[in-house]
Design a protein around this motif. Structure first.
Motif, PDB file in Angstrom:
ATOM      1  N   SER A  15       0.591  -1.327  -0.028  1.00 50.99           N
ATOM      2  CA  SER A  15      -0.095  -0.048  -0.043  1.00 50.99           C
ATOM      3  C   SER A  15       0.884   1.138   0.188  1.00 50.99           C
ATOM      4  CB  SER A  15      -1.018   0.156   1.275  1.00 50.99           C
ATOM      5  OG  SER A  15      -0.235   0.046   2.396  1.00 50.99           O
ATOM      6  N   GLY A  16       2.027   1.067   0.572  1.00 52.16           N
ATOM      7  CA  GLY A  16       2.949   2.286   0.629  1.00 52.16           C
ATOM      8  C   GLY A  16       3.528   2.556  -0.789  1.00 52.16           C
ATOM      9  N   VAL A  17       4.010   1.471  -1.556  1.00 50.89           N
ATOM     10  CA  VAL A  17       4.317   1.724  -2.947  1.00 50.89           C
ATOM     11  C   VAL A  17       3.192   2.110  -3.809  1.00 50.89           C
ATOM     12  CG1 VAL A  17       5.241   0.511  -4.797  1.00 50.89           C
ATOM     13  CG2 VAL A  17       6.220  -0.005  -2.624  1.00 50.89           C
ATOM     14  N   TYR A  18       2.195   1.928  -3.561  1.00 47.78           N
ATOM     15  CA  TYR A  18       0.788   2.220  -4.507  1.00 47.78           C
ATOM     16  C   TYR A  18       0.548   3.811  -4.049  1.00 47.78           C
ATOM     17  CZ  TYR A  18      -3.891   3.070  -6.052  1.00 47.78           C
ATOM     18  OH  TYR A  18      -4.902   3.377  -6.455  1.00 47.78           O
ATOM     19  N   LEU A  19       0.511   3.916  -2.703  1.00 42.11           N
ATOM     20  CA  LEU A  19       0.637   5.559  -2.698  1.00 42.11           C
ATOM     21  C   LEU A  19       1.600   6.330  -3.000  1.00 42.11           C
ATOM     22  CD1 LEU A  19      -1.391   5.360   0.810  1.00 42.11           C
ATOM     23  CD2 LEU A  19      -2.345   5.993  -1.328  1.00 42.11           C
ATOM     24  N   LEU A  20       2.794   5.919  -3.064  1.00 40.66           N
ATOM     25  CA  LEU A  20       3.905   6.636  -3.808  1.00 40.66           C
ATOM     26  C   LEU A  20       3.855   6.951  -5.233  1.00 40.66           C
ATOM     27  CD1 LEU A  20       7.040   5.107  -2.054  1.00 40.66           C
ATOM     28  CD2 LEU A  20       6.244   7.483  -1.816  1.00 40.66           C
ATOM     29  N   LEU A  21       3.092   6.095  -5.905  1.00 39.10           N
ATOM     30  CA  LEU A  21       2.967   6.238  -7.125  1.00 39.10           C
ATOM     31  C   LEU A  21       1.699   7.277  -7.504  1.00 39.10           C
ATOM     32  CD1 LEU A  21       3.848   2.542  -8.362  1.00 39.10           C
ATOM     33  CD2 LEU A  21       5.201   4.744  -8.481  1.00 39.10           C
ATOM     34  N   ARG A  22       1.033   7.722  -6.760  1.00 35.07           N
ATOM     35  CA  ARG A  22      -0.008   8.583  -6.834  1.00 35.07           C
ATOM     36  C   ARG A  22       0.631   9.997  -7.344  1.00 35.07           C
ATOM     37  NH1 ARG A  22      -4.248   6.237  -8.125  1.00 35.07           N
ATOM     38  NH2 ARG A  22      -5.348   7.778  -7.593  1.00 35.07           N
ATOM     39  N   ARG A  24      -0.566  13.153  -6.452  1.00 37.65           N
ATOM     40  CA  ARG A  24      -0.758  14.270  -5.567  1.00 37.65           C
ATOM     41  C   ARG A  24       0.096  14.054  -4.327  1.00 37.65           C
ATOM     42  NH1 ARG A  24      -4.087  18.224  -7.468  1.00 37.65           N
ATOM     43  NH2 ARG A  24      -5.477  17.158  -8.742  1.00 37.65           N
ATOM     44  N   THR A  25       0.135  15.250  -3.600  1.00 41.24           N
ATOM     45  CA  THR A  25       1.171  15.166  -2.434  1.00 41.24           C
ATOM     46  C   THR A  25       0.739  14.463  -1.262  1.00 41.24           C
ATOM     47  OG1 THR A  25       1.673  17.229  -3.169  1.00 41.24           O
ATOM     48  CG2 THR A  25       2.379  17.090  -0.866  1.00 41.24           C
ATOM     49  N   PHE A  26      -0.383  14.674  -0.873  1.00 43.57           N
ATOM     50  CA  PHE A  26      -0.789  13.781   0.476  1.00 43.57           C
ATOM     51  C   PHE A  26      -0.716  12.386   0.276  1.00 43.57           C
ATOM     52  CE2 PHE A  26      -4.214  12.160   3.281  1.00 43.57           C
ATOM     53  CZ  PHE A  26      -3.537  12.690   4.605  1.00 43.57           C
ATOM     54  N   PRO A  27      -1.185  11.729  -0.636  1.00 44.45           N
ATOM     55  CA  PRO A  27      -1.037  10.201  -0.755  1.00 44.45           C
ATOM     56  C   PRO A  27       0.348   9.874  -1.081  1.00 44.45           C
ATOM     57  CG  PRO A  27      -2.755  10.853  -2.359  1.00 44.45           C
ATOM     58  CD  PRO A  27      -2.065  12.183  -1.739  1.00 44.45           C
ATOM     59  N   VAL A  28       1.325  10.746  -1.367  1.00 45.84           N
ATOM     60  CA  VAL A  28       2.917  10.296  -1.344  1.00 45.84           C
ATOM     61  C   VAL A  28       3.311  10.582   0.083  1.00 45.84           C
ATOM     62  CG1 VAL A  28       4.981  11.185  -2.162  1.00 45.84           C
ATOM     63  CG2 VAL A  28       3.322  11.067  -3.848  1.00 45.84           C
ATOM     64  N   VAL A  29       3.002  11.342   0.498  1.00 41.21           N
ATOM     65  CA  VAL A  29       3.244  11.680   2.210  1.00 41.21           C
ATOM     66  C   VAL A  29       2.913  10.189   2.997  1.00 41.21           C
ATOM     67  CG1 VAL A  29       3.231  12.771   4.192  1.00 41.21           C
ATOM     68  CG2 VAL A  29       3.638  13.968   2.271  1.00 41.21           C
ATOM     69  N   ILE A  30       1.366  10.033   2.854  1.00 38.64           N
ATOM     70  CA  ILE A  30       0.981   8.563   3.464  1.00 38.64           C
ATOM     71  C   ILE A  30       1.882   7.647   3.036  1.00 38.64           C
ATOM     72  CG2 ILE A  30      -1.023   7.416   4.014  1.00 38.64           C
ATOM     73  CD1 ILE A  30      -0.899  10.062   5.485  1.00 38.64           C
ATOM     74  N   GLY A  31       2.153   7.328   1.688  1.00 39.31           N
ATOM     75  CA  GLY A  31       2.846   6.263   1.018  1.00 39.31           C
ATOM     76  C   GLY A  31       4.168   6.096   1.805  1.00 39.31           C
ATOM     77  N   LEU A  32       5.024   7.085   2.037  1.00 39.37           N
ATOM     78  CA  LEU A  32       6.286   7.018   2.452  1.00 39.37           C
ATOM     79  C   LEU A  32       6.088   6.630   3.920  1.00 39.37           C
ATOM     80  CD1 LEU A  32       7.906  10.426   1.420  1.00 39.37           C
ATOM     81  CD2 LEU A  32       8.720   8.125   0.876  1.00 39.37           C
ATOM     82  N   THR A  33       5.053   7.320   4.670  1.00 42.11           N
ATOM     83  CA  THR A  33       4.933   6.731   6.153  1.00 42.11           C
ATOM     84  C   THR A  33       4.690   5.284   6.206  1.00 42.11           C
ATOM     85  OG1 THR A  33       3.948   8.889   6.726  1.00 42.11           O
ATOM     86  CG2 THR A  33       3.684   7.149   8.252  1.00 42.11           C
ATOM     87  N   LEU A  34       3.699   4.736   5.469  1.00 38.73           N
ATOM     88  CA  LEU A  34       3.242   3.362   5.446  1.00 38.73           C
ATOM     89  C   LEU A  34       4.527   2.448   5.019  1.00 38.73           C
ATOM     90  CD1 LEU A  34      -0.157   3.429   3.905  1.00 38.73           C
ATOM     91  CD2 LEU A  34       0.521   2.871   6.227  1.00 38.73           C
ATOM     92  N   LEU A  35       5.398   3.108   3.970  1.00 31.91           N
ATOM     93  CA  LEU A  35       6.418   2.108   3.652  1.00 31.91           C
ATOM     94  C   LEU A  35       7.497   2.139   4.896  1.00 31.91           C
ATOM     95  CD1 LEU A  35       7.585   0.760   1.142  1.00 31.91           C
ATOM     96  CD2 LEU A  35       8.678   2.815   0.575  1.00 31.91           C
ATOM     97  N   SER A  36       7.687   3.376   5.614  1.00 31.28           N
ATOM     98  CA  SER A  36       8.696   3.199   6.501  1.00 31.28           C
ATOM     99  C   SER A  36       8.275   2.445   7.757  1.00 31.28           C
ATOM    100  CB  SER A  36       8.834   4.724   6.981  1.00 31.28           C
ATOM    101  OG  SER A  36       7.856   5.295   7.693  1.00 31.28           O
ATOM    102  N   TYR A  37       6.817   2.480   8.224  1.00 29.73           N
ATOM    103  CA  TYR A  37       6.188   1.487   8.868  1.00 29.73           C
ATOM    104  C   TYR A  37       6.662   0.041   8.559  1.00 29.73           C
ATOM    105  CZ  TYR A  37       3.588   5.214  11.084  1.00 29.73           C
ATOM    106  OH  TYR A  37       3.130   6.299  11.682  1.00 29.73           O
ATOM    107  N   GLY A  38       6.356  -0.372   7.185  1.00 31.95           N
ATOM    108  CA  GLY A  38       6.734  -1.817   6.917  1.00 31.95           C
ATOM    109  C   GLY A  38       8.179  -2.083   6.923  1.00 31.95           C
ATOM    110  N   VAL A  39       8.987  -1.159   6.430  1.00 36.03           N
ATOM    111  CA  VAL A  39      10.649  -1.393   7.071  1.00 36.03           C
ATOM    112  C   VAL A  39      10.896  -1.614   8.557  1.00 36.03           C
ATOM    113  CG1 VAL A  39      12.879  -0.535   6.727  1.00 36.03           C
ATOM    114  CG2 VAL A  39      11.159  -0.334   4.786  1.00 36.03           C
ATOM    115  N   ASN A  40      10.391  -0.666   9.159  1.00 38.53           N
ATOM    116  CA  ASN A  40      10.506  -0.894  10.733  1.00 38.53           C
ATOM    117  C   ASN A  40       9.950  -2.083  11.432  1.00 38.53           C
ATOM    118  OD1 ASN A  40      11.586   1.518  10.755  1.00 38.53           O
ATOM    119  ND2 ASN A  40       9.617   2.770  11.708  1.00 38.53           N
TER     120      ASN A  40
END
Length: 123
Positions: A15-22, A24-40
């Motif tokens: 879901s983080g990668v999907y949102l990174l490919l949007r 708009r700015t807000f989905p990209v920020v949320i995608g980065l956050t979800l991706l960092s949660y997955g890595v953590n």
């Protein structure tokens, strides 16, 4: 337990990668956050998923590795700072360009569009 943990890591990463490919700015920020949660979570799982383990080596036969826990705590702090910085950059971009596209193909600014519409209609 491991299967549920792996599925959670996969869902957060996908879901983080999907949102990174949007675009708009807000989905990209949320995608980065979800991706960092997955890595953590992935870093945390590298220290073995054991319950009741002591963090001290030698006290018992079963212990938990403190290094992944320290790495995750550091990654959480860095991720929060990165998210705050990206939000400030996104707000600045929105203020300067009057648009929140991240792909470089922005629509015309609203103020220019209004003046061109007024010229066309003759007002």
């Amino acid at each position: 337990m491991e299967l549920a943990f792996a599925l959670a890591i996969g869902a957060l990463t996908a879901s983080g990668v999907y949102l990174l490919l949007r675009a708009r700015t807000f989905p990209v920020v949320i995608g980065l956050t979800l991706l960092s949660y997955g890595v953590n979570l992935f870093l945390f799982s590298s220290g073995r998923l054991a319950t009741g383990g002591q963090p001290i080596i030698g006290s018992t036969s079963q212990y938990s590795d403190p290094l992944p826990q320290a790495l995750v705590l550091t990654a959480i702090v860095i991720g929060f700072a990165m998210t705050a910085f990206v939000v400030v950059l996104a707000l600045r971009n929105l203020a300067d360009n009057e648009d929140d596209h991240v792909d470089g193909y922005q629509s015309e600014p609203k103020s220019r569009k209004k003046t061109e519409d007024a010229e066309v209609s003759g007002k």
